[in-house]
Design a protein around this motif. Sequence first.
Motif, PDB file in Angstrom:
ATOM      1  N   GLN A   1      40.542  47.303 -18.313  1.00 21.13           N
ATOM      2  CA  GLN A   1      40.131  45.888 -17.437  1.00 21.13           C
ATOM      3  C   GLN A   1      40.777  45.077 -18.016  1.00 21.13           C
ATOM      4  O   GLN A   1      41.375  44.548 -18.439  1.00 21.13           O
ATOM      5  N   CYS A   2      40.338  45.715 -20.045  1.00 19.39           N
ATOM      6  CA  CYS A   2      41.742  44.890 -20.959  1.00 19.39           C
ATOM      7  C   CYS A   2      40.923  45.339 -22.645  1.00 19.39           C
ATOM      8  O   CYS A   2      40.588  46.362 -22.293  1.00 19.39           O
TER       9      CYS A   2
ATOM     10  N   GLY B   1      50.410  41.478 -16.644  1.00 18.38           N
ATOM     11  CA  GLY B   1      48.607  41.652 -16.218  1.00 18.38           C
ATOM     12  C   GLY B   1      47.556  41.799 -16.915  1.00 18.38           C
ATOM     13  O   GLY B   1      46.746  42.568 -16.370  1.00 18.38           O
TER      14      GLY B   1
ATOM     15  N   PRO C   1      44.240  41.920 -19.709  1.00 18.33           N
ATOM     16  CA  PRO C   1      44.150  40.575 -20.280  1.00 18.33           C
ATOM     17  C   PRO C   1      43.226  41.076 -22.120  1.00 18.33           C
ATOM     18  O   PRO C   1      43.201  42.477 -21.523  1.00 18.33           O
TER      19      PRO C   1
ATOM     20  N   GLY D   1      36.850  34.740 -18.317  1.00 20.95           N
ATOM     21  CA  GLY D   1      36.603  32.838 -18.204  1.00 20.95           C
ATOM     22  C   GLY D   1      35.694  32.296 -19.612  1.00 20.95           C
ATOM     23  O   GLY D   1      36.715  31.089 -19.743  1.00 20.95           O
TER      24      GLY D   1
ATOM     25  N   ASP E   1      44.023  28.853 -19.330  1.00 26.15           N
ATOM     26  CA  ASP E   1      43.610  28.839 -18.003  1.00 26.15           C
ATOM     27  C   ASP E   1      44.951  29.577 -17.405  1.00 26.15           C
ATOM     28  O   ASP E   1      45.033  30.411 -16.415  1.00 26.15           O
TER      29      ASP E   1
ATOM     30  N   GLN F   1      45.211  32.910 -17.282  1.00 22.81           N
ATOM     31  CA  GLN F   1      44.222  33.572 -16.639  1.00 22.81           C
ATOM     32  C   GLN F   1      44.680  33.177 -16.024  1.00 22.81           C
ATOM     33  O   GLN F   1      44.726  34.756 -14.844  1.00 22.81           O
ATOM     34  N   ARG F   2      45.673  32.486 -15.037  1.00 22.18           N
ATOM     35  CA  ARG F   2      46.490  32.817 -13.837  1.00 22.18           C
ATOM     36  C   ARG F   2      47.352  33.647 -13.711  1.00 22.18           C
ATOM     37  O   ARG F   2      47.962  34.411 -12.685  1.00 22.18           O
TER      38      ARG F   2
ATOM     39  N   GLY G   1      45.471  36.990 -13.746  1.00 24.02           N
ATOM     40  CA  GLY G   1      44.942  37.433 -12.543  1.00 24.02           C
ATOM     41  C   GLY G   1      46.127  37.885 -11.151  1.00 24.02           C
ATOM     42  O   GLY G   1      45.972  38.048 -10.732  1.00 24.02           O
TER      43      GLY G   1
END
Length: 161
Positions: free
Chosen positions: A76-77, A95, A97, A118, A138, A141-142, A145
């Motif tokens: 997941q990260c 992608g 994280p 976040g 942000d 994160q985009r 995502g």
Amino acid sequence: MRAWKFGDDVDTDAIIPGRYLVLNTPEELAAHAFEGVRPEFASSVKKGDVVVAGRNFGCGSSREHAPLALKGCGIQCVIAKSFARIFFRNSINIGLPLLECEGAGAIEDGDELRIDMGAGIVENITQQRTYRASSLPDFIQRIVGAGGLIPFARELLEEEQ
């Protein structure tokens, strides 16, 4: 999600040995992740698990295969005290994280975690502790995502049309 704990200076050869660089997909690479340092990892890791490490995670060569192998495992990260910059960038580009967290050293192998990307909050359910991580900006994160830089660029192009 389960924490898989590693130490400092985990290099890309430890994540995916160089002899497997001929493999083409994240799933093929995943079968050999951490093969030399934790042989049980590839067969035991579950989708949604988390890699936790100390300082300078992902040092060594600049190959993109290391984060691809982790993504192929369903990680997941990755949470670490710090990352090698090229590994950090390669991970975002595909992608995967990452969270920088000084408290990562207190997380133990097998601890159950809950993560709010976040907000940059890592909750250790096993130890009943919460750690603050640096949240990703942000725009990063985009990118994550969207599944990476290329899908993100496609989204931007579609928005313009």
